[in-house]
Design a protein around this motif. Structure first.
Motif, PDB file in Angstrom:
ATOM      1  N   ALA A  64       0.831  -1.210   0.000  1.00  0.00           N
ATOM      2  CA  ALA A  64       0.000   0.000   0.000  1.00  0.00           C
ATOM      3  C   ALA A  64       0.862   1.254   0.000  1.00  0.00           C
ATOM      4  O   ALA A  64       0.539   2.249  -0.672  1.00  0.00           O
ATOM      5  CB  ALA A  64      -0.932  -0.018   1.210  1.00  0.00           C
ATOM      6  N   GLU A  65       1.979   1.228   0.723  1.00  0.00           N
ATOM      7  CA  GLU A  65       2.888   2.383   0.763  1.00  0.00           C
ATOM      8  C   GLU A  65       3.483   2.675  -0.610  1.00  0.00           C
ATOM      9  O   GLU A  65       3.878   3.817  -0.875  1.00  0.00           O
ATOM     10  CB  GLU A  65       4.008   2.131   1.774  1.00  0.00           C
ATOM     11  N   ARG A  66       3.524   1.665  -1.477  1.00  0.00           N
ATOM     12  CA  ARG A  66       4.048   1.881  -2.832  1.00  0.00           C
ATOM     13  C   ARG A  66       2.946   2.198  -3.837  1.00  0.00           C
ATOM     14  O   ARG A  66       3.185   2.199  -5.048  1.00  0.00           O
ATOM     15  CB  ARG A  66       4.842   0.653  -3.273  1.00  0.00           C
ATOM     16  N   GLY A  67       1.756   2.449  -3.339  1.00  0.00           N
ATOM     17  CA  GLY A  67       0.684   2.908  -4.219  1.00  0.00           C
ATOM     18  C   GLY A  67      -0.224   1.836  -4.766  1.00  0.00           C
ATOM     19  O   GLY A  67      -1.126   2.130  -5.564  1.00  0.00           O
ATOM     20  N   HIS A  68      -0.024   0.571  -4.375  1.00  0.00           N
ATOM     21  CA  HIS A  68      -0.910  -0.489  -4.824  1.00  0.00           C
ATOM     22  C   HIS A  68      -2.205  -0.473  -4.013  1.00  0.00           C
ATOM     23  O   HIS A  68      -2.216  -0.091  -2.841  1.00  0.00           O
ATOM     24  CB  HIS A  68      -0.239  -1.861  -4.659  1.00  0.00           C
ATOM     25  N   ARG A  69      -3.291  -0.914  -4.650  1.00  0.00           N
ATOM     26  CA  ARG A  69      -4.548  -1.094  -3.917  1.00  0.00           C
ATOM     27  C   ARG A  69      -4.574  -2.513  -3.367  1.00  0.00           C
ATOM     28  O   ARG A  69      -4.489  -3.478  -4.133  1.00  0.00           O
ATOM     29  CB  ARG A  69      -5.756  -0.879  -4.829  1.00  0.00           C
ATOM     30  N   VAL A  70      -4.695  -2.650  -2.063  1.00  0.00           N
ATOM     31  CA  VAL A  70      -4.541  -3.946  -1.414  1.00  0.00           C
ATOM     32  C   VAL A  70      -5.826  -4.318  -0.690  1.00  0.00           C
ATOM     33  O   VAL A  70      -6.415  -3.499   0.029  1.00  0.00           O
ATOM     34  CB  VAL A  70      -3.376  -3.929  -0.404  1.00  0.00           C
ATOM     35  N   ARG A  71      -6.249  -5.584  -0.888  1.00  0.00           N
ATOM     36  CA  ARG A  71      -7.396  -6.136  -0.163  1.00  0.00           C
ATOM     37  C   ARG A  71      -7.020  -7.500   0.406  1.00  0.00           C
ATOM     38  O   ARG A  71      -6.359  -8.292  -0.275  1.00  0.00           O
ATOM     39  CB  ARG A  71      -8.606  -6.272  -1.082  1.00  0.00           C
ATOM     40  N   ILE A  72      -7.440  -7.737   1.646  1.00  0.00           N
ATOM     41  CA  ILE A  72      -7.234  -9.033   2.268  1.00  0.00           C
ATOM     42  C   ILE A  72      -8.591  -9.720   2.400  1.00  0.00           C
ATOM     43  O   ILE A  72      -9.516  -9.165   2.999  1.00  0.00           O
ATOM     44  CB  ILE A  72      -6.576  -8.913   3.652  1.00  0.00           C
ATOM     45  N   ILE A  73      -8.683 -10.912   1.829  1.00  0.00           N
ATOM     46  CA  ILE A  73      -9.914 -11.704   1.903  1.00  0.00           C
ATOM     47  C   ILE A  73      -9.658 -12.868   2.857  1.00  0.00           C
ATOM     48  O   ILE A  73      -8.752 -13.676   2.639  1.00  0.00           O
ATOM     49  CB  ILE A  73     -10.317 -12.242   0.516  1.00  0.00           C
ATOM     50  N   GLY A  74     -10.447 -12.958   3.904  1.00  0.00           N
ATOM     51  CA  GLY A  74     -10.356 -14.070   4.837  1.00  0.00           C
ATOM     52  C   GLY A  74     -11.524 -15.018   4.641  1.00  0.00           C
ATOM     53  O   GLY A  74     -12.642 -14.579   4.356  1.00  0.00           O
ATOM     54  N   MET A 129     -15.224  -9.988  -7.075  1.00  0.00           N
ATOM     55  CA  MET A 129     -14.140  -9.051  -6.745  1.00  0.00           C
ATOM     56  C   MET A 129     -13.000  -9.157  -7.752  1.00  0.00           C
ATOM     57  O   MET A 129     -12.438  -8.151  -8.191  1.00  0.00           O
ATOM     58  CB  MET A 129     -13.641  -9.326  -5.325  1.00  0.00           C
ATOM     59  N   PHE A 130     -12.650 -10.378  -8.144  1.00  0.00           N
ATOM     60  CA  PHE A 130     -11.550 -10.561  -9.086  1.00  0.00           C
ATOM     61  C   PHE A 130     -11.911 -10.006 -10.466  1.00  0.00           C
ATOM     62  O   PHE A 130     -11.077  -9.381 -11.123  1.00  0.00           O
ATOM     63  CB  PHE A 130     -11.198 -12.044  -9.200  1.00  0.00           C
ATOM     64  N   ARG A 131     -13.153 -10.224 -10.891  1.00  0.00           N
ATOM     65  CA  ARG A 131     -13.560  -9.739 -12.225  1.00  0.00           C
ATOM     66  C   ARG A 131     -13.567  -8.216 -12.284  1.00  0.00           C
ATOM     67  O   ARG A 131     -13.342  -7.619 -13.346  1.00  0.00           O
ATOM     68  CB  ARG A 131     -14.943 -10.277 -12.575  1.00  0.00           C
ATOM     69  N   ALA A 132     -13.860  -7.576 -11.143  1.00  0.00           N
ATOM     70  CA  ALA A 132     -13.921  -6.108 -11.116  1.00  0.00           C
ATOM     71  C   ALA A 132     -12.539  -5.465 -11.071  1.00  0.00           C
ATOM     72  O   ALA A 132     -12.427  -4.246 -11.253  1.00  0.00           O
ATOM     73  CB  ALA A 132     -14.737  -5.653  -9.904  1.00  0.00           C
ATOM     74  N   ALA A 133     -11.500  -6.257 -10.842  1.00  0.00           N
ATOM     75  CA  ALA A 133     -10.144  -5.715 -10.738  1.00  0.00           C
ATOM     76  C   ALA A 133      -9.594  -5.351 -12.105  1.00  0.00           C
ATOM     77  O   ALA A 133      -9.948  -5.946 -13.134  1.00  0.00           O
ATOM     78  CB  ALA A 133      -9.228  -6.735 -10.066  1.00  0.00           C
ATOM     79  N   ARG A 134      -8.699  -4.390 -12.114  1.00  0.00           N
ATOM     80  CA  ARG A 134      -8.044  -3.980 -13.354  1.00  0.00           C
ATOM     81  C   ARG A 134      -7.122  -5.088 -13.858  1.00  0.00           C
ATOM     82  O   ARG A 134      -6.639  -5.921 -13.075  1.00  0.00           O
ATOM     83  CB  ARG A 134      -7.213  -2.713 -13.128  1.00  0.00           C
ATOM     84  N   ASP A 186     -13.294 -17.604 -10.159  1.00  0.00           N
ATOM     85  CA  ASP A 186     -12.827 -17.199 -11.492  1.00  0.00           C
ATOM     86  C   ASP A 186     -11.662 -16.233 -11.325  1.00  0.00           C
ATOM     87  O   ASP A 186     -11.846 -15.087 -10.927  1.00  0.00           O
ATOM     88  CB  ASP A 186     -13.978 -16.536 -12.247  1.00  0.00           C
ATOM     89  N   THR A 187     -10.455 -16.702 -11.611  1.00  0.00           N
ATOM     90  CA  THR A 187      -9.251 -15.867 -11.490  1.00  0.00           C
ATOM     91  C   THR A 187      -8.692 -15.483 -12.861  1.00  0.00           C
ATOM     92  O   THR A 187      -7.559 -15.002 -12.947  1.00  0.00           O
ATOM     93  CB  THR A 187      -8.165 -16.607 -10.690  1.00  0.00           C
ATOM     94  N   ALA A 188      -9.457 -15.695 -13.909  1.00  0.00           N
ATOM     95  CA  ALA A 188      -8.965 -15.474 -15.269  1.00  0.00           C
ATOM     96  C   ALA A 188      -8.435 -14.056 -15.442  1.00  0.00           C
ATOM     97  O   ALA A 188      -9.039 -13.082 -14.986  1.00  0.00           O
ATOM     98  CB  ALA A 188     -10.088 -15.739 -16.266  1.00  0.00           C
ATOM     99  N   GLY A 189      -7.295 -13.966 -16.094  1.00  0.00           N
ATOM    100  CA  GLY A 189      -6.700 -12.675 -16.404  1.00  0.00           C
ATOM    101  C   GLY A 189      -5.792 -12.121 -15.325  1.00  0.00           C
ATOM    102  O   GLY A 189      -5.191 -11.055 -15.505  1.00  0.00           O
ATOM    103  N   HIS A 190      -5.673 -12.828 -14.201  1.00  0.00           N
ATOM    104  CA  HIS A 190      -4.830 -12.355 -13.108  1.00  0.00           C
ATOM    105  C   HIS A 190      -3.779 -13.406 -12.750  1.00  0.00           C
ATOM    106  O   HIS A 190      -4.018 -14.606 -12.909  1.00  0.00           O
ATOM    107  CB  HIS A 190      -5.675 -12.054 -11.865  1.00  0.00           C
ATOM    108  N   SER A 191      -2.651 -12.955 -12.250  1.00  0.00           N
ATOM    109  CA  SER A 191      -1.625 -13.873 -11.769  1.00  0.00           C
ATOM    110  C   SER A 191      -2.033 -14.402 -10.401  1.00  0.00           C
ATOM    111  O   SER A 191      -2.491 -13.641  -9.545  1.00  0.00           O
ATOM    112  CB  SER A 191      -0.275 -13.161 -11.660  1.00  0.00           C
ATOM    113  N   VAL A 192      -1.842 -15.710 -10.207  1.00  0.00           N
ATOM    114  CA  VAL A 192      -2.141 -16.332  -8.915  1.00  0.00           C
ATOM    115  C   VAL A 192      -0.841 -16.883  -8.339  1.00  0.00           C
ATOM    116  O   VAL A 192      -0.161 -17.692  -8.973  1.00  0.00           O
ATOM    117  CB  VAL A 192      -3.179 -17.458  -9.048  1.00  0.00           C
ATOM    118  N   ILE A 193      -0.492 -16.413  -7.139  1.00  0.00           N
ATOM    119  CA  ILE A 193       0.715 -16.850  -6.447  1.00  0.00           C
ATOM    120  C   ILE A 193       0.294 -17.594  -5.186  1.00  0.00           C
ATOM    121  O   ILE A 193      -0.381 -17.028  -4.322  1.00  0.00           O
ATOM    122  CB  ILE A 193       1.608 -15.655  -6.078  1.00  0.00           C
TER     123      ILE A 193
END
Length: 377
Positions: A31-41, A101-106, A126-133
């Motif tokens: 977040a300090e580097r300007g990323h938008r961060v969300r934690i899903i529990g 939430m994943f589909r709405a992400a850039r 559905d995680t299509a289009g995003h990197s999953v680590i």
């Protein structure tokens, strides 16, 4: 630098413990580097950790309480077991919520799944289009001794990258046929401006009072060490289901006058400022943050060599001392050696504070961002 949307998906948003503290720190660093961060529990924590006022990231918890374990599809006449049907419906609803939430992400978003149970839920989304680590925060050997071993192989096989905490653990998982492995150590949680003065005759233990943390072994160690260095105190910071049993063991060993039960603490730096040594007697570890914190405070560590992560952090004989895994007599001897030698404590403490800078937050965060860019290519 590309600003991204970063999702952490974990068993809990703010569970007290190493994974929870790591996740909160990394969320803040991103977040300090300007990323938008969300934690899903997936569910609420049993032992919550205070995230502080107005954290720079969003949090979402999918279930009001921990979902029950899976049951097999027991068939009743003409229909599926209703308990199984309800479980499946809850899992589908949680997956659908994550998918939205994943589909709405850039484009270019990153999904970091910190535990394999959480990955079982992400696998339905559905995680299509995003990197999953995916991540495993424990050693290969600890995982192999648990039910998580087969699940890691199953659920992390097809993610873009499976990260372990040390090169040795990554190599061992690669030997299991996973060709997507890498490693990234935990960042240093804090670097106090002033190190511990190392003047108090106190050995600190910081961690849950659980079987895995080996506090029962530590009491056996202390029964050997304390009589050889009178005047020293073992201060045990932590809480857990095993506390009453451990207190009885302490009394049985005749240690009540030299052991202090300090309870759970949120001020690890403060606890380390009031000790001269840190001892860790765990049966298994991943990449223990408390060792990093102690070294940053200039407190030398004495620990069981129970995993690659421990010996990645502590250089035996240079900035701390390691005993063979489970060898209580050797761990006691290491403690006595440092308790008896103030000059050696100071030398190792100063080296520890200097050597731990290789895990500085900016260094580790740079490596994460390099990985994000690589996976996007």
């Amino acid at each position: 630098m590309t600003r991204r949307e970063i999702f952490f998906v974990a068993n809990e948003v703010n569970e007290l413990g190493g994974v929870g503290r790591w996740q909160t720190q990394m969320a803040r660093l991103f977040a300090e580097r300007g990323h938008r961060v969300r934690i899903i529990g997936i569910c609420p924590p049993e032992m919550p950790m205070d995230l502080g006022e107005d954290p720079p990231f969003e949090t979402v918890t999918l279930h009001a309480r921990r979902p029950p374990g899976r049951r097999g599809p027991h068939l009743l006449p003409g229909r599926l077991d209703p308990v199984v049907r309800r479980q499946q419906a809850r899992r589908r609803a949680a997956a659908a919520r994550m998918s939205r939430m994943f589909r709405a992400a850039r484009p270019g978003a990153v999904i970091i799944v910190t535990q394999v149970w959480a990955m079982e839920w992400v696998a339905l989304a559905d995680t299509a289009g995003h990197s999953v680590i995916g991540m495993s925060h424990e050693s290969f050997d600890a995982s192999r001794r648990s039910s998580r071993f087969a699940r890691v192989r199953t659920y992390f096989r097809d993610v873009d990258r499976l990260l372990l905490l040390t090169r040795q653990d990554a190599d061992l998982w690669a030997g299991q046929g996973l060709n997507n492995v890498g490693f990234l150590p935990n960042p240093l949680p804090v670097l106090p401006g002033v190190p511990s003065p190392r003047t108090e005759k106190v050995v600190a233990s910081i961690g849950r009072l659980s079987h895995a943390k080996g506090v029962d072994l530590l009491l056996d160690v202390w029964a050997e060490a304390a009589p050889r260095q009178p005047g020293w105190l073992l201060r045990i910071h932590g809480a857990g289901d095993h506390e009453e049993e451990l207190r009885r063991q302490c009394t049985r060993l005749g240690l009540d006058d030299s052991v202090e039960w300090a309870g759970q603490t949120d001020d690890v730096t403060g606890a380390l400022a009031r000790c001269s040594l840190l001892v860790q007697s765990s049966r298994g570890e991943g990449f223990p943050l408390v060792l990093l914190e102690a070294m940053a405070c200039g407190v030398p560590c004495v620990a069981f060599d129970c995993s690659p992560g421990v010996r990645e952090i502590v250089e035996d004989g240079e900035d701390g001392l390691l005993a063979r895994h489970g060898n209580t007599t050797e761990l006691a001897a290491h403690l006595v050696r440092l308790m008896a030698d103030e000059n050696l404590r100071d030398t190792m403490g100063e080296r520890a504070r200097r050597n731990v800078l290789r895990f500085a937050p900016e260094v580790i965060t740079d490596r994460w961002e390099e990985l994000f860019a690589f996976l996007e290519r």
